[in-house]
Design an enzyme around this catalytic site. Sequence first.
Site, PDB file in Angstrom:
ATOM      1  N   SER A 230       0.838  -1.206   0.000  1.00 29.00           N
ATOM      2  CA  SER A 230       0.000   0.000   0.000  1.00 29.00           C
ATOM      3  C   SER A 230       0.865   1.244   0.000  1.00 29.00           C
ATOM      4  CB  SER A 230      -0.944   0.001   1.209  1.00 29.00           C
ATOM      5  OG  SER A 230      -0.220  -0.050   2.421  1.00 29.00           O
ATOM      6  N   GLU A 231       2.020   1.205   0.716  1.00 29.21           N
ATOM      7  CA  GLU A 231       2.980   2.301   0.668  1.00 29.21           C
ATOM      8  C   GLU A 231       4.408   1.793   0.772  1.00 29.21           C
ATOM      9  OE1 GLU A 231      -0.756   4.324   1.958  1.00 29.21           O
ATOM     10  OE2 GLU A 231       0.380   2.778   3.014  1.00 29.21           O
ATOM     11  N   THR A 232       5.295   2.510   0.113  1.00 28.17           N
ATOM     12  CA  THR A 232       6.748   2.335   0.223  1.00 28.17           C
ATOM     13  C   THR A 232       7.323   3.711   0.534  1.00 28.17           C
ATOM     14  OG1 THR A 232       6.796   0.498  -1.346  1.00 28.17           O
ATOM     15  CG2 THR A 232       8.869   1.688  -0.995  1.00 28.17           C
TER      16      THR A 232
ATOM     17  N   HIS B 140       0.597   4.906   8.969  1.00 28.13           N
ATOM     18  CA  HIS B 140       1.472   3.761   9.237  1.00 28.13           C
ATOM     19  C   HIS B 140       2.838   3.918   8.564  1.00 28.13           C
ATOM     20  CE1 HIS B 140       0.804   1.404   5.455  1.00 28.13           C
ATOM     21  NE2 HIS B 140       1.740   0.595   5.899  1.00 28.13           N
TER      22      HIS B 140
END
Length: 282
Positions: free
Chosen positions: A46-48, A77
């Site tokens: 979902s995110e990097t 997060h």
Amino acid sequence: MKTLPFHQVDVFSAVPFKGNPLAVIAEADGLDDAAMQRIANWTNLSETTFLLRPQAPGADYRVRIFTPQRELPFAGHPTLGSCHVWLALGGQAKGEHIVQECGAGLVRIKRDGAKENTRLAFAAPPQRRSGEVEPELKARIAQALGVTEGSFRAAQWVDNGPGWVAVLMGSRSEVLALKHDASILPNQSLGVVAPWDPATDGTDAQFEVRGFMGRGGEDPVTGSLNASLAQWLIGAEIAPRQYVAAQGTVLGRAGRVHVAQDGETIWIGGDVTICVKGTIGV
């Protein structure tokens, strides 16, 4: 090809693989926008995030946050996970709080407990939009969740960046039973929250949260949503000044978000666990 430090961490859980995963790449100052986006698309999380030297006075480090499709100015997060990795790599704060620089500005982060504790907390950012939900939108939310409007105890805009709108329901069981149809309300991020009943749900948490993303799908554990929900629920005296929210139950996760108000600041805390540690070739 050069190599950079790479970590994959689990956020909002002290138990590996029960929270929300995040990839963190350090020493990323030499990467351009296209390279960061390409890597984020490849990790398919979902995110990097990418850790860089700070530019703003007073910041301890700078982070850039990418989904597989675009860059985000802020996300919860990724903030806690990135900070945990920065500390693990030897980062030391200049002042009382760690100060993260990101697209949304400067974000304060603190260790939530003993120094060796893995729990960190960030100061909830201000909301961009709040207030009552329009009747037409409220009706569409009910349709998207497959329930009647009568099941809502309240509905509120709680947008701190991703466009969150939220509804409060009466029980945890109602929240866990929801089936979200994103096609009815496309591109609208939607949060749902309800109190736990200690007699039937236990005392491990006080609220159950689910976060349905505007792009489709359900997020395991969502820092930004819990931050804005806390501002709403505490401000409206629906929630106490300190509580724990559970999220990710339906997805087989056991996320726990620790909320506490200190003066005018609401802190959003969670444990972080390193699951993968090594290098990445870029």
